[in-house]
Design an enzyme around this catalytic site. Sequence first.
Site, PDB file in Angstrom:
ATOM      1  N   MET A   1       4.177  -8.556  -0.948  1.00 24.09           N
ATOM      2  CA  MET A   1       4.662  -7.364  -0.276  1.00 24.09           C
ATOM      3  C   MET A   1       3.487  -6.557   0.263  1.00 24.09           C
ATOM      4  O   MET A   1       2.330  -6.923   0.062  1.00 24.09           O
ATOM      5  CB  MET A   1       5.517  -6.522  -1.230  1.00 24.09           C
ATOM      6  CG  MET A   1       6.881  -7.155  -1.531  1.00 24.09           C
ATOM      7  SD  MET A   1       8.050  -6.027  -2.288  1.00 24.09           S
ATOM      8  CE  MET A   1       7.409  -5.952  -3.944  1.00 24.09           C
ATOM      9  N   CYS A   2       3.792  -5.436   0.889  1.00 18.55           N
ATOM     10  CA  CYS A   2       2.787  -4.593   1.539  1.00 18.55           C
ATOM     11  C   CYS A   2       2.089  -3.697   0.515  1.00 18.55           C
ATOM     12  O   CYS A   2       2.434  -3.676  -0.664  1.00 18.55           O
ATOM     13  CB  CYS A   2       3.459  -3.742   2.615  1.00 18.55           C
ATOM     14  SG  CYS A   2       4.501  -4.696   3.743  1.00 18.55           S
ATOM     15  N   GLU A   3       1.096  -2.941   0.984  1.00 16.37           N
ATOM     16  CA  GLU A   3       0.460  -1.943   0.132  1.00 16.37           C
ATOM     17  C   GLU A   3       0.396  -0.614   0.872  1.00 16.37           C
ATOM     18  O   GLU A   3       0.199  -0.558   2.092  1.00 16.37           O
ATOM     19  CB  GLU A   3      -0.940  -2.386  -0.301  1.00 16.37           C
ATOM     20  CG  GLU A   3      -0.907  -3.525  -1.309  1.00 16.37           C
ATOM     21  CD  GLU A   3      -2.110  -3.545  -2.242  1.00 16.37           C
ATOM     22  OE1 GLU A   3      -2.747  -2.491  -2.437  1.00 16.37           O
ATOM     23  OE2 GLU A   3      -2.411  -4.621  -2.772  1.00 16.37           O
TER      24      GLU A   3
ATOM     25  N   ILE B   1      -0.811  -1.402   4.795  1.00 19.71           N
ATOM     26  CA  ILE B   1      -1.215  -2.750   5.211  1.00 19.71           C
ATOM     27  C   ILE B   1      -0.026  -3.669   4.944  1.00 19.71           C
ATOM     28  O   ILE B   1       0.614  -3.575   3.909  1.00 19.71           O
ATOM     29  CB  ILE B   1      -2.497  -3.241   4.519  1.00 19.71           C
ATOM     30  CG1 ILE B   1      -2.394  -3.181   3.005  1.00 19.71           C
ATOM     31  CG2 ILE B   1      -3.701  -2.451   5.013  1.00 19.71           C
ATOM     32  CD1 ILE B   1      -3.591  -3.786   2.286  1.00 19.71           C
TER      33      ILE B   1
END
Length: 263
Positions: A1-3, A78
């Site tokens: 997943m994203c951060e 990100i």
Amino acid sequence: MCELLAMSANVPTDICFSFSGLMQRGGNTGPHKDGWGITFYEGKGCRSFKDPLPSSASPIAKLVTEYPIKSESVVCHIRQANSGGISLENTHPFTRQIWGRHWTYAHNGQLKDVHNKLAVKYHIPVGETDSEFAFCWLLDQIHIKYGAKQPDDIELFTYIASLSEELNSHGVFNIIITNGECLFAYCDNNLHWITRKAPFGKASLIDAEMEVNFNQETTDNDIVTVIATQPLTNDEEWHKMSKGQWHLFKLGCSIACGEELNN
């Protein structure tokens, strides 16, 4: 997943140190290589930098690390794509206008079939992501409930917390949202935060060989809170948020918090 990465401060502050660590996770020390973006607030205005390239290899990201934009509120993301193609329009954070202010939002997680389960009317998504759709739905609900009259901060963001809880029932919903004054964080499974204030000390990044002595960069009156999906430094005490927990920050301080109503 994203951060996710965000900052709330009581004085204009640059986020170069934290972003220098996060950008390495975009294709270097982490798999989040499907684009990145960052939005800085300066008064009622905001400026955004976005790029569908990995942040670790992006010339624009390098510019951000070297250009100390000072802001009291910042949101960064990100991306590791799971909904929508790799493109500029699908790159977080997303910004919309409401009550004469720019609202910025970024999401980490995945929501199942929200395009079919929820309806939007007033705020139409530009891209294809479940993330932007959820933001548009959230703004629609605020518009329907309050119309042209903005409530006070605590009432408004407590309502946003209840909307976040509803969206979280459709999957995984970690978010940051700000109007440039208040910064709201809601956690499903991964969000950490730290408040830096006097007496300041040193900190070292996990993802880059970089250390800063905040005592040399600040005054005794400065208060800076940083929120991130995972801690960015290895020698500071970060607070991990629990499932369904939310915090509302203003000028670097937590002014309200709560837990999921069903907890």
